[in-house]
Design a protein around this motif. Structure first.
Motif, PDB file in Angstrom:
ATOM      1  N   MET A  30       0.788  -1.204   0.057  1.00 39.93           N
ATOM      2  CA  MET A  30       0.072   0.034  -0.177  1.00 39.93           C
ATOM      3  C   MET A  30       0.905   1.274   0.049  1.00 39.93           C
ATOM      4  O   MET A  30       0.696   2.061  -0.932  1.00 39.93           O
ATOM      5  N   ILE A  31       1.957   1.084   0.716  1.00 42.02           N
ATOM      6  CA  ILE A  31       2.779   2.299   0.955  1.00 42.02           C
ATOM      7  C   ILE A  31       3.435   2.656  -0.422  1.00 42.02           C
ATOM      8  O   ILE A  31       3.665   3.677  -0.957  1.00 42.02           O
ATOM      9  N   ALA A  32       4.032   1.620  -1.085  1.00 42.53           N
ATOM     10  CA  ALA A  32       4.529   1.657  -2.424  1.00 42.53           C
ATOM     11  C   ALA A  32       3.654   2.028  -3.241  1.00 42.53           C
ATOM     12  O   ALA A  32       4.001   3.052  -4.300  1.00 42.53           O
ATOM     13  N   VAL A  33       2.479   1.788  -3.570  1.00 43.35           N
ATOM     14  CA  VAL A  33       1.605   2.312  -4.335  1.00 43.35           C
ATOM     15  C   VAL A  33       1.271   3.848  -4.077  1.00 43.35           C
ATOM     16  O   VAL A  33       0.984   4.487  -5.222  1.00 43.35           O
ATOM     17  N   LEU A  34       1.035   4.021  -2.893  1.00 43.41           N
ATOM     18  CA  LEU A  34       0.774   5.441  -2.566  1.00 43.41           C
ATOM     19  C   LEU A  34       1.991   6.420  -2.971  1.00 43.41           C
ATOM     20  O   LEU A  34       1.794   7.536  -3.385  1.00 43.41           O
ATOM     21  N   LEU A  35       3.425   5.890  -2.655  1.00 42.56           N
ATOM     22  CA  LEU A  35       4.442   6.613  -3.144  1.00 42.56           C
ATOM     23  C   LEU A  35       4.650   6.797  -4.583  1.00 42.56           C
ATOM     24  O   LEU A  35       5.059   7.891  -5.291  1.00 42.56           O
ATOM     25  N   ILE A  36       4.133   5.676  -5.382  1.00 48.05           N
ATOM     26  CA  ILE A  36       4.109   5.792  -6.919  1.00 48.05           C
ATOM     27  C   ILE A  36       3.224   6.855  -7.311  1.00 48.05           C
ATOM     28  O   ILE A  36       3.632   7.843  -8.178  1.00 48.05           O
ATOM     29  N   TRP A  37       1.928   7.183  -6.716  1.00 47.34           N
ATOM     30  CA  TRP A  37       1.004   7.918  -6.865  1.00 47.34           C
ATOM     31  C   TRP A  37       1.422   9.583  -6.577  1.00 47.34           C
ATOM     32  O   TRP A  37       1.370  10.272  -7.207  1.00 47.34           O
ATOM     33  N   ALA A  38       2.277   9.507  -5.856  1.00 50.77           N
ATOM     34  CA  ALA A  38       2.681  11.057  -4.887  1.00 50.77           C
ATOM     35  C   ALA A  38       3.787  11.305  -5.893  1.00 50.77           C
ATOM     36  O   ALA A  38       3.662  12.636  -6.422  1.00 50.77           O
ATOM     37  N   GLY A  39       4.580  10.468  -6.604  1.00 49.45           N
ATOM     38  CA  GLY A  39       5.523  10.835  -7.375  1.00 49.45           C
ATOM     39  C   GLY A  39       5.010  11.260  -8.736  1.00 49.45           C
ATOM     40  O   GLY A  39       5.500  12.287  -9.369  1.00 49.45           O
ATOM     41  N   THR A  41       3.269  14.615  -8.323  1.00 47.86           N
ATOM     42  CA  THR A  41       4.388  15.521  -8.127  1.00 47.86           C
ATOM     43  C   THR A  41       5.063  15.796  -9.550  1.00 47.86           C
ATOM     44  O   THR A  41       5.073  17.031  -9.908  1.00 47.86           O
ATOM     45  N   ILE A  42       5.223  14.952 -10.231  1.00 47.39           N
ATOM     46  CA  ILE A  42       5.953  15.211 -11.850  1.00 47.39           C
ATOM     47  C   ILE A  42       4.871  15.988 -12.503  1.00 47.39           C
ATOM     48  O   ILE A  42       5.123  16.896 -13.152  1.00 47.39           O
ATOM     49  N   LEU A  43       3.506  15.581 -12.327  1.00 51.73           N
ATOM     50  CA  LEU A  43       2.614  16.350 -13.239  1.00 51.73           C
ATOM     51  C   LEU A  43       2.319  17.656 -12.813  1.00 51.73           C
ATOM     52  O   LEU A  43       2.503  18.651 -13.768  1.00 51.73           O
ATOM     53  N   TYR A  44       2.492  17.902 -11.435  1.00 51.75           N
ATOM     54  CA  TYR A  44       2.429  19.419 -10.956  1.00 51.75           C
ATOM     55  C   TYR A  44       3.632  20.152 -11.429  1.00 51.75           C
ATOM     56  O   TYR A  44       3.562  21.043 -11.879  1.00 51.75           O
ATOM     57  N   TRP A  45       4.837  19.718 -11.248  1.00 49.96           N
ATOM     58  CA  TRP A  45       5.860  20.286 -11.694  1.00 49.96           C
ATOM     59  C   TRP A  45       5.975  20.634 -13.263  1.00 49.96           C
ATOM     60  O   TRP A  45       6.396  21.579 -13.661  1.00 49.96           O
ATOM     61  N   SER A  46       5.591  19.642 -14.156  1.00 53.99           N
ATOM     62  CA  SER A  46       5.458  19.623 -15.307  1.00 53.99           C
ATOM     63  C   SER A  46       4.606  20.741 -15.996  1.00 53.99           C
ATOM     64  O   SER A  46       4.659  21.497 -16.911  1.00 53.99           O
ATOM     65  N   VAL A  47       3.355  20.913 -15.254  1.00 61.13           N
ATOM     66  CA  VAL A  47       2.268  22.114 -15.567  1.00 61.13           C
ATOM     67  C   VAL A  47       2.847  23.256 -14.978  1.00 61.13           C
ATOM     68  O   VAL A  47       2.758  24.287 -15.716  1.00 61.13           O
ATOM     69  N   ARG A  48       3.461  23.463 -13.922  1.00 58.00           N
ATOM     70  CA  ARG A  48       3.767  24.520 -13.312  1.00 58.00           C
ATOM     71  C   ARG A  48       4.916  25.249 -14.123  1.00 58.00           C
ATOM     72  O   ARG A  48       5.182  26.326 -14.006  1.00 58.00           O
ATOM     73  N   THR A  49       5.939  24.399 -14.804  1.00 61.30           N
ATOM     74  CA  THR A  49       6.967  24.927 -15.312  1.00 61.30           C
ATOM     75  C   THR A  49       6.782  25.038 -17.139  1.00 61.30           C
ATOM     76  O   THR A  49       7.701  25.151 -17.675  1.00 61.30           O
TER      77      THR A  49
END
Length: 131
Positions: A107-116, A119-127
């Motif tokens: 569960m933690i691994a899946v949550l970390l993958i989703w968080a990653g 985060t990538i989506l956020y920074w790609s939109v932001r920049t």
């Protein structure tokens, strides 16, 4: 009764996959399991027994593909790497067990993958130049 209904067959398949995932979890913890099989068994069991899926089930079709394709393929690979007598012992122990384990690590691994990914989506939109 001529045969089982579709819902009964699906329930049987779910039960078989749960037993196989439990056997993989037992294989990951058994010192008699070969190292490569143990590594793969850890990954497959953690994902299969995780209460959270990589692709949530509410996403039509894709949400079920991981349960119907990825988990059985992973279990098949684990099964192929473990000697038959050892697998028979592990499978019998999994079948006899009343409770199935749950994988917090999965569960933690899946949550970390989703968080990653978020985060990538956020920074790609932001920049992005269109922002």
């Amino acid at each position: 009764m001529p045969g089982k209904s579709l819902s009964e067959r699906i329930a049987d398949l779910g039960h078989r996959l749960a037993v196989e995932a439990h056997a993989a979890w037992l294989a990951a913890r058994d010192p008699r399991t070969p190292p490569l099989a143990r590594l793969l068994a850890v990954a497959v069991a953690a994902y299969a027994l995780s209460p959270i899926d990589l692709i949530p089930d509410f996403i039509l079709v894709l949400g079920w593909l991981d349960d119907l394709i990825l988990v059985p393929i992973g279990l098949w690979a684990v099964r192929r790497l473990i000697p038959d007598p050892l697998w028979a012992d592990l499978h019998a122990a999994a079948e006899a067990a009343g409770n199935r384990p749950s994988s917090r690590a999965g569960m933690i691994a899946v949550l970390l993958i989703w968080a990653g990914l978020l985060t990538i989506l956020y920074w790609s939109v932001r920049t992005s130049p269109w922002h």
